[in-house]
Design a protein around this motif. Sequence first.
Motif, short mmCIF file in Angstrom:
data_model
loop_
_atom_site.label_atom_id
_atom_site.label_comp_id
_atom_site.label_asym_id
_atom_site.label_seq_id
_atom_site.Cartn_x
_atom_site.Cartn_y
_atom_site.Cartn_z
N PHE A 183 0.87 -1.17 0.00
CA PHE A 183 0.00 0.00 0.00
C PHE A 183 0.90 1.23 0.00
CE2 PHE A 183 -2.43 3.25 2.35
CZ PHE A 183 -3.65 3.22 1.70
N THR A 184 0.77 2.10 -1.00
CA THR A 184 1.68 3.22 -1.17
C THR A 184 0.90 4.50 -1.46
OG1 THR A 184 3.31 1.72 -2.16
CG2 THR A 184 3.67 4.08 -2.46
N LEU A 185 1.24 5.57 -0.74
CA LEU A 185 0.64 6.88 -0.96
C LEU A 185 1.73 7.93 -1.16
CD1 LEU A 185 -1.95 6.92 1.98
CD2 LEU A 185 -2.40 6.26 -0.39
N ILE A 186 1.51 8.84 -2.09
CA ILE A 186 2.34 10.04 -2.22
C ILE A 186 1.36 11.21 -2.18
CG2 ILE A 186 4.13 11.24 -3.53
CD1 ILE A 186 4.83 8.62 -4.86
N PRO A 187 1.02 11.67 -0.97
CA PRO A 187 -0.07 12.65 -0.81
C PRO A 187 0.10 13.93 -1.61
CG PRO A 187 0.51 11.69 1.30
CD PRO A 187 1.55 11.23 0.32
N GLU A 188 1.34 14.43 -1.76
CA GLU A 188 1.54 15.72 -2.42
C GLU A 188 1.16 15.71 -3.89
OE1 GLU A 188 5.40 17.69 -0.64
OE2 GLU A 188 5.47 15.51 -0.45
N ILE A 189 1.15 14.55 -4.50
CA ILE A 189 0.70 14.47 -5.90
C ILE A 189 -0.60 13.68 -6.01
CG2 ILE A 189 3.01 14.79 -6.86
CD1 ILE A 189 3.12 11.77 -7.40
N GLY A 190 -1.24 13.42 -4.87
CA GLY A 190 -2.55 12.76 -4.87
C GLY A 190 -2.53 11.35 -5.41
N LEU A 191 -1.45 10.63 -5.17
CA LEU A 191 -1.27 9.30 -5.77
C LEU A 191 -1.37 8.19 -4.72
CD1 LEU A 191 -0.48 7.57 -8.28
CD2 LEU A 191 1.91 7.89 -7.58
N GLY A 192 -2.09 7.14 -5.07
CA GLY A 192 -2.13 5.93 -4.26
C GLY A 192 -1.99 4.71 -5.15
N ILE A 193 -1.22 3.73 -4.72
CA ILE A 193 -1.02 2.50 -5.48
C ILE A 193 -1.20 1.32 -4.53
CG2 ILE A 193 0.53 1.16 -6.97
CD1 ILE A 193 2.13 3.80 -7.38
N ILE A 194 -2.05 0.38 -4.91
CA ILE A 194 -2.34 -0.79 -4.06
C ILE A 194 -2.12 -2.05 -4.90
CG2 ILE A 194 -4.07 -1.92 -2.64
CD1 ILE A 194 -5.53 0.90 -2.65
N VAL A 195 -1.33 -2.97 -4.38
CA VAL A 195 -1.07 -4.23 -5.09
C VAL A 195 -1.18 -5.38 -4.11
CG1 VAL A 195 0.49 -5.53 -6.59
CG2 VAL A 195 0.54 -3.03 -6.63
N PHE A 196 -2.06 -6.32 -4.40
CA PHE A 196 -2.25 -7.52 -3.57
C PHE A 196 -1.92 -8.76 -4.40
CE2 PHE A 196 -5.96 -5.48 -0.94
CZ PHE A 196 -5.06 -4.61 -0.36
N THR A 197 -1.31 -9.77 -3.78
CA THR A 197 -1.02 -11.02 -4.47
C THR A 197 -1.34 -12.22 -3.58
OG1 THR A 197 1.24 -11.65 -3.84
CG2 THR A 197 1.01 -9.77 -5.34
N ASN A 198 -1.63 -13.36 -4.21
CA ASN A 198 -1.92 -14.58 -3.44
C ASN A 198 -0.78 -15.59 -3.54
OD1 ASN A 198 -2.31 -15.41 -6.07
ND2 ASN A 198 -4.38 -16.21 -5.76
N GLN A 199 0.42 -15.06 -3.56
CA GLN A 199 1.65 -15.85 -3.45
C GLN A 199 2.62 -14.95 -2.70
OE1 GLN A 199 5.13 -16.42 -4.15
NE2 GLN A 199 5.18 -17.38 -6.18
N GLN A 200 3.66 -15.49 -2.10
CA GLN A 200 4.45 -14.69 -1.17
C GLN A 200 5.69 -14.04 -1.80
OE1 GLN A 200 4.59 -17.89 1.66
NE2 GLN A 200 6.71 -18.37 1.21
N SER A 201 5.62 -13.72 -3.08
CA SER A 201 6.71 -13.03 -3.74
C SER A 201 6.56 -11.53 -3.62
CB SER A 201 6.77 -13.42 -5.23
OG SER A 201 7.67 -12.59 -5.91
#
Length: 508
Positions: free
Chosen positions: A336-354
């Motif tokens: 879960f990643t946010l860069i508030p000053e540029i209004g950006l959020g990135i969310i990545v979920f996986t069902n393997q542990q890599s």
Amino acid sequence: MKKIFFIAFLLVSLTSFAQLTSEQIDELANKTLKTFNVPGIAVAVIKDGKVVHSKGYGVRSLKTNEPVDENTLFGIASNSKAFTTTALGILIDEGKLKWDDKVTKYLPNFKMYDPYVTKEFTIRDLVTHRSGLGLGSGDLMLWPDGTDFTPTELVNNLRYLKPTTSYRNNFEYNNVLYVTASEVVAKISGKSWANFVQERIINPVGMLNSVSDVNTLKENANVIDPHVPTDGKLVIIPRYNKHIFDGAAGIYSSVHDMSKWALVQLNNSKLADGKNLLSEEQHKELTQLQTIIPANTKAPYNTHFSGYGLGFFLSDIKGYKQVSHTGGLEGNVTQFTLIPEIGLGIIVFTNQQSGSAFSTITNTIKDSYLGVATKDYLKIYSERESETFKTHEKTMAEAFAIAKEDFNFPFAGKYKDNWFGEIILYKKEGKYYFEAKRSKNLKGQILSYKDNTYIVKWDNRSLIADAFITFENKGKKATMKAISDYTDFSYDFQDLEFHKIVTKGGKK
């Protein structure tokens, strides 16, 4: 050869400074699935108050082959920690506690190894990884799934965990103190952590399909199965379902629902109905630097500071503040990643542990918004992961090349560690075995290694945590450590100190 060329061509095409389109994210996600042997991935991107991408790729489970979509639930694992600190922030807004209140004010049985630390330990200390305990210390009360410890026992057992650094001096990631923080939430609110978080955070944010307790998932829920690489193939394992882990890693959510959480974070804790989840003061407090982590200052991000806030990692990248966290359960990892000053959020979920899979996607998307000429992360991370795993395989092969099944074992009997409890070492049908009384998955065969050191080979081969056990003082004492550095830090065998149990009659 053609496959490698196509991947390189794809990523070269993304090195322009244009933001990635949904079609380019589709291409990247599908290549990531194949490169890192991940059955399913979900990705969401938030920009300037809107969800600009939200989609699933691959399958929820190799057993059912049902597709992942934006509503598929994953264990968000340690991304749950920010919900715990938010719960504390809500109680602070209500005047029911303060960050710098002493923990003993609310949990009288709380005690650390050092009496001074016990006396001074604050609510803030619980959630900032600066306790003096080592990395993952005490996690064997939580991990792997199948332990029978209660939250009350966990808090009581903190007094037996020996520090490895000075109090408030170093960053050392710790889960058991977040469980302790969840007990503070329960004590003050009069509700379980799971109920409080569901009612006061998850529901108001509008995360309609998310649950704070995995055991409340509906039978036909759109949820992943965890997958672990085991002996050359992916193996489905049961979802972690131990309630004790909730405050540190218990929430199940989707990228659709977590996008709503990201929007609230990017909008200073303001909910869709205009109300505030947290006051502006407490919202800012969560992302203020609390514990320093040495920064790695190099291109492309030129990070000059790094540290931990209250439930979030913090750093600067290309002059912007980044607020982020990762999460990992066996067979399931998230970012879960946010860069508030540029209004950006990135969310990545996986069902393997890599972790390489989520890092590849997050960094490629992030670079496109930062105007950074992106690297070939698929190549970089796949090569790095391959080298790490080769080192692990070599370490394990060298250890087992020496190991023997046929030997005389003079140390059979019962042993006890103050916080982990009893183990029994016994002989059955000509072989020797290790069995933990309070962790049903920690059971396996004992093999001879060198001198008074032996190998414990776990029956559950998906654990990837075979360990050495060494006996001292004619078998009166035993210590353990993981054979490979590849083993997850939550297998904190190195913190155990077993002593042989002597019966009243003097027998061992």
